[in-house]
Design a protein around this motif. Structure first.
Motif, PDB file in Angstrom:
ATOM      1  N   VAL A 104      38.720  48.890  52.003  1.00  0.00           N
ATOM      2  CA  VAL A 104      39.263  47.696  51.335  1.00  0.00           C
ATOM      3  C   VAL A 104      38.286  46.534  51.475  1.00  0.00           C
ATOM      4  CG1 VAL A 104      41.052  45.916  51.486  1.00  0.00           C
ATOM      5  CG2 VAL A 104      41.695  48.315  51.473  1.00  0.00           C
ATOM      6  N   LYS A 105      37.730  46.376  52.677  1.00  0.00           N
ATOM      7  CA  LYS A 105      36.780  45.288  52.906  1.00  0.00           C
ATOM      8  C   LYS A 105      35.495  45.470  52.108  1.00  0.00           C
ATOM      9  CE  LYS A 105      38.312  43.882  57.521  1.00  0.00           C
ATOM     10  NZ  LYS A 105      38.441  42.454  57.219  1.00  0.00           N
ATOM     11  N   LEU A 106      35.168  46.715  51.736  1.00  0.00           N
ATOM     12  CA  LEU A 106      33.940  46.971  50.985  1.00  0.00           C
ATOM     13  C   LEU A 106      34.158  46.906  49.477  1.00  0.00           C
ATOM     14  CD1 LEU A 106      32.386  49.876  53.081  1.00  0.00           C
ATOM     15  CD2 LEU A 106      32.032  47.410  53.284  1.00  0.00           C
ATOM     16  N   PHE A 107      35.343  47.265  49.000  1.00  0.00           N
ATOM     17  CA  PHE A 107      35.595  47.230  47.564  1.00  0.00           C
ATOM     18  C   PHE A 107      35.940  45.827  47.061  1.00  0.00           C
ATOM     19  CE2 PHE A 107      36.550  51.943  47.780  1.00  0.00           C
ATOM     20  CZ  PHE A 107      35.480  52.308  46.984  1.00  0.00           C
ATOM     21  N   THR A 108      36.647  45.034  47.855  1.00  0.00           N
ATOM     22  CA  THR A 108      37.036  43.705  47.369  1.00  0.00           C
ATOM     23  C   THR A 108      35.839  42.804  47.053  1.00  0.00           C
ATOM     24  OG1 THR A 108      37.464  43.084  49.682  1.00  0.00           O
ATOM     25  CG2 THR A 108      39.361  43.617  48.329  1.00  0.00           C
ATOM     26  N   PRO A 109      34.722  42.836  47.814  1.00  0.00           N
ATOM     27  CA  PRO A 109      33.578  42.011  47.390  1.00  0.00           C
ATOM     28  C   PRO A 109      33.065  42.367  46.003  1.00  0.00           C
ATOM     29  CG  PRO A 109      33.300  42.675  49.667  1.00  0.00           C
ATOM     30  CD  PRO A 109      34.483  43.434  49.143  1.00  0.00           C
ATOM     31  N   GLY A 110      33.287  43.604  45.543  1.00  0.00           N
ATOM     32  CA  GLY A 110      32.881  43.958  44.188  1.00  0.00           C
ATOM     33  C   GLY A 110      33.592  43.138  43.132  1.00  0.00           C
ATOM     34  N   PHE A 111      34.829  42.720  43.423  1.00  0.00           N
ATOM     35  CA  PHE A 111      35.565  41.836  42.516  1.00  0.00           C
ATOM     36  C   PHE A 111      35.177  40.377  42.752  1.00  0.00           C
ATOM     37  CE2 PHE A 111      38.144  45.637  42.867  1.00  0.00           C
ATOM     38  CZ  PHE A 111      38.565  45.853  41.566  1.00  0.00           C
ATOM     39  N   PHE A 112      35.127  39.981  44.034  1.00  0.00           N
ATOM     40  CA  PHE A 112      34.854  38.580  44.355  1.00  0.00           C
ATOM     41  C   PHE A 112      33.462  38.156  43.919  1.00  0.00           C
ATOM     42  CE2 PHE A 112      37.915  39.254  48.095  1.00  0.00           C
ATOM     43  CZ  PHE A 112      39.000  38.966  47.288  1.00  0.00           C
ATOM     44  N   ALA A 113      32.496  39.077  43.976  1.00  0.00           N
ATOM     45  CA  ALA A 113      31.129  38.728  43.585  1.00  0.00           C
ATOM     46  C   ALA A 113      31.046  38.336  42.115  1.00  0.00           C
ATOM     47  CB  ALA A 113      30.184  39.897  43.872  1.00  0.00           C
ATOM     48  N   ARG A 114      31.967  38.829  41.302  1.00  0.00           N
ATOM     49  CA  ARG A 114      32.024  38.441  39.880  1.00  0.00           C
ATOM     50  C   ARG A 114      33.022  37.315  39.633  1.00  0.00           C
ATOM     51  NH1 ARG A 114      29.160  41.275  36.312  1.00  0.00           N
ATOM     52  NH2 ARG A 114      28.572  43.464  36.682  1.00  0.00           N
ATOM     53  N   GLY A 115      33.551  36.745  40.716  1.00  0.00           N
ATOM     54  CA  GLY A 115      34.490  35.639  40.564  1.00  0.00           C
ATOM     55  C   GLY A 115      35.910  36.068  40.232  1.00  0.00           C
ATOM     56  N   ASP A 116      36.201  37.353  40.353  1.00  0.00           N
ATOM     57  CA  ASP A 116      37.535  37.859  40.022  1.00  0.00           C
ATOM     58  C   ASP A 116      38.349  38.000  41.308  1.00  0.00           C
ATOM     59  OD1 ASP A 116      39.808  39.129  39.206  1.00  0.00           O
ATOM     60  OD2 ASP A 116      38.846  40.993  38.599  1.00  0.00           O
ATOM     61  N   PHE A 121      46.822  53.133  49.388  1.00  0.00           N
ATOM     62  CA  PHE A 121      47.173  52.719  48.028  1.00  0.00           C
ATOM     63  C   PHE A 121      46.228  51.621  47.546  1.00  0.00           C
ATOM     64  CE2 PHE A 121      49.249  49.365  45.560  1.00  0.00           C
ATOM     65  CZ  PHE A 121      49.587  50.056  44.405  1.00  0.00           C
ATOM     66  N   ASN A 122      45.975  50.654  48.414  1.00  0.00           N
ATOM     67  CA  ASN A 122      45.095  49.533  48.070  1.00  0.00           C
ATOM     68  C   ASN A 122      43.697  50.030  47.710  1.00  0.00           C
ATOM     69  OD1 ASN A 122      44.227  46.923  47.733  1.00  0.00           O
ATOM     70  ND2 ASN A 122      44.375  46.351  49.881  1.00  0.00           N
ATOM     71  N   VAL A 123      43.145  50.915  48.541  1.00  0.00           N
ATOM     72  CA  VAL A 123      41.803  51.449  48.300  1.00  0.00           C
ATOM     73  C   VAL A 123      41.740  52.203  46.975  1.00  0.00           C
ATOM     74  CG1 VAL A 123      40.134  53.177  49.068  1.00  0.00           C
ATOM     75  CG2 VAL A 123      41.080  51.572  50.678  1.00  0.00           C
ATOM     76  N   GLY A 124      42.723  53.055  46.748  1.00  0.00           N
ATOM     77  CA  GLY A 124      42.713  53.860  45.531  1.00  0.00           C
ATOM     78  C   GLY A 124      42.699  53.010  44.275  1.00  0.00           C
ATOM     79  N   MET A 125      43.505  51.960  44.258  1.00  0.00           N
ATOM     80  CA  MET A 125      43.568  51.099  43.074  1.00  0.00           C
ATOM     81  C   MET A 125      42.289  50.277  42.906  1.00  0.00           C
ATOM     82  SD  MET A 125      46.290  51.850  41.529  1.00  0.00           S
ATOM     83  CE  MET A 125      46.164  50.539  40.301  1.00  0.00           C
ATOM     84  N   LEU A 126      41.757  49.750  44.015  1.00  0.00           N
ATOM     85  CA  LEU A 126      40.512  48.974  43.929  1.00  0.00           C
ATOM     86  C   LEU A 126      39.369  49.837  43.404  1.00  0.00           C
ATOM     87  CD1 LEU A 126      40.653  46.975  47.299  1.00  0.00           C
ATOM     88  CD2 LEU A 126      40.911  46.015  45.012  1.00  0.00           C
TER      89      LEU A 126
END
Length: 517
Positions: free
Chosen positions: A365-377, A418-423
């Motif tokens: 989760v900590k590794l996938f969320t920066p993929g969204f935040f880096a694009r401002g999402d 669940f969180n990881v799978g969706m991210l």
């Protein structure tokens, strides 16, 4: 990125070791009774804010904006943005702190509703929470300083600051308790003191880095609006694990005395690989992805994310397997002293095994969320996070009575997967994450090595290794498990020594232009 993560991880490891010493002392002096429950509830809000702001939401909202401004507009506009955010935070968080201290009984009714049934326990939790609450204001400002330093490629001081949290608590425990202060109050004063000390250290580091911040009259400038607009959703998106742990505390307060405490100790052991690996990689990953996406280097960003996942799972999967196999010896060796009984250790070990099921997911989760935040999402992780919180709550209510503390921990692990799978699904759908052949092959090999290691640990445990004098038996188990994993992993290609040697090699110093870019 991996080298920066190793820097962060090394300091985090030092903090976690001191944290274990702190928790061993607390367990010996308070055990797992009402006073311990009251202190850990009082610690929950400071810890929640520390992890959300220090490791999650604030960094996700601020670092991309600051790094982008620094790269494209220069140092002066970037510093102005940081000063605008600092001015807003000083006033806003101070007001929040005062309101929280005044309405603390109401807050605790929400955080630990089961405590109302025991007036003395509830009153102690209110008193301790009022002592620790000013820490929230200071640690959020520390997160701003750390974000500026990290965006400029300076990771050491920000990574070392949390060590002071544990030093202050241990010091206060010895000094104030010997001076006649009760143990719970001494611990709470140590938490408050650590906020002051960390703030002073990071403020000095900002001055030495040549970026001291001056406070102005708070203004909602366009840049500040962007950061604050991302911050709100990011509190959920980046902090789902912490929010779920807070839900766990709420549910645990409704169960028998000591449930809050045994869950806390299990989570502390689970947090060692999560904090050292997950937080360290995420801290180093976000600035790297932000720069690559800003430059349109999508392929490079995919490679960065793949290697972060590979490196994270290389360290996390063995940790999860080991915690599941030898959780009871770990809890007995670390905490079963003084007021903390063998029965308390067994309850904590059962919860630890359930938390270990979700350990790889907590890190991913900590590794996938920066993929969204880096694009401002920040909105997409929020939507997924709300679903994860709902799933955690639902499973908690279903499992809290039949499985007690194990059901609470298992619910958190299910929600994390669940969180990881969706991210991962949504990042792949956008084209920002494609698992390359190296990653998929390495994951399979790492899993095989972990299975062999877990079997070896169970055999060693069954052979009576834990009959050796403590903590020698646990040291032998850990050393044996590490050796098994290393030998099997090398034999089947789960990792290569030359790759690890390259990662551990000291990098050349960055010049100012490189740090800005």
């Amino acid at each position: 990125m991996i080298r920066n993560a190793l820097t962060v991880g090394a300091w985090t490891m030092g903090s976690r070791v001191l944290g274990f010493l702190r928790d061993i002392l607390i367990a010996a002096m308070l055990g797992a009774g009402p006073a311990a429950d009251a202190f850990f509830v009082a610690l929950r809000l400071p810890n929640l804010f520390r992890r959300l702001f220090g490791e999650g939401a604030f960094s996700a909202a601020f670092i991309p904006a600051y790094a982008g401004t620094l790269a494209h507009e220069g140092d002066v506009p970037a510093r102005r943005l940081a000063e605008e955010i600092a001015s807003i935070m000083v006033i806003g968080l101070f007001a929040l702190m005062l309101l929280g201290m005044v309405f603390m009984p109401v807050l605790l009714d929400a955080l630990a509703p089961g405590f109302r049934a025991e007036p003395a326990k509830f009153a102690l939790a209110v008193r301790l929470s009022r002592i620790t609450f000013p820490y929230l204001w200071l640690i959020c400002l520390c997160a701003l300083f750390a974000g500026v330093l990290n965006a400029r490629g300076r990771f050491t001081t920000a990574s070392a600051a949390p060590i002071l949290f544990n030093i202050c608590i241990i010091g206060a425990l010895f000094v104030l308790h010997r001076a006649g202060q009760r143990v719970p109050e001494a611990l709470a004063y140590g938490v408050a003191l650590s906020g002051i000390v960390q703030f002073a250290l990071l403020g000095r580091a900002m001055a030495r880095a040549g970026v001291p911040l001056r406070l102005h009259r708070p203004r909602l400038t366009p840049g500040a609006r962007i950061v604050l607009r991302r911050l709100g959703p990011g509190l959920i998106g980046a902090g789902v694990t912490q929010i779920n742990l807070t839900v766990d505390t709420i549910i645990a307060s409704l169960l028998p005395n000591g449930t809050v405490s045994v869950l806390y100790y299990a989570d502390r052991v689970n947090q060692l690989p999560l904090g050292v690996i997950g937080a360290a990689l995420a801290t180093a990953l976000l600035p790297s992805l932000s720069r690559q996406f800003r430059r349109g280097e999508t392929e490079a960003a995919r490679g960065t994310l793949n290697r972060a996942i590979e490196f994270g799972l290389l360290l996390t999967l063995p940790g999860a397997a080991a915690l599941g196999a030898i959780g009871l010896p770990i809890m007995r060796t670390l905490f079963a002293h003084g007021a903390f009984s063998g029965a308390d250790a067994a309850r904590s070990a059962a919860a630890l095994a359930a938390y270990a099921v979700g350990l790889p997911a907590f890190v991913l989760v900590k590794l996938f969320t920066p993929g969204f935040f880096a694009r401002g999402d920040t909105k997409t992780p929020v939507k997924i996070g709300i679903g994860a919180v709902a799933i955690n709550l639902g499973f908690n209510l279903a499992l809290m009575h039949p499985l007690q503390q194990v059901g609470i921990a298992l619910s958190t692990s299910i929600a994390a997967w669940f969180n990881v799978g969706m991210l991962a699904f949504l990042l792949a759908k956008r084209g920002d994450f494609i698992a390359d052949a190296r990653l998929t092959g390495r994951i399979a090999r790492i899993a095989i090595a972990c299975a062999v290691m877990a079997a070896g640990l169970l055999l060693l445990r069954g052979a009576g290794v834990m009959g050796w004098p403590a903590p020698l038996g646990l040291v032998l188990l850990v050393a044996g498990g590490t050796a098994i994993f290393a030998l099997v992993g090398l034999a089947i290609g789960a990792f290569r020594v030359d790759e690890l040697r390259i990662l551990l090699r000291r990098p050349p110093p960055l010049d100012p232009a490189a740090q800005a870019g």
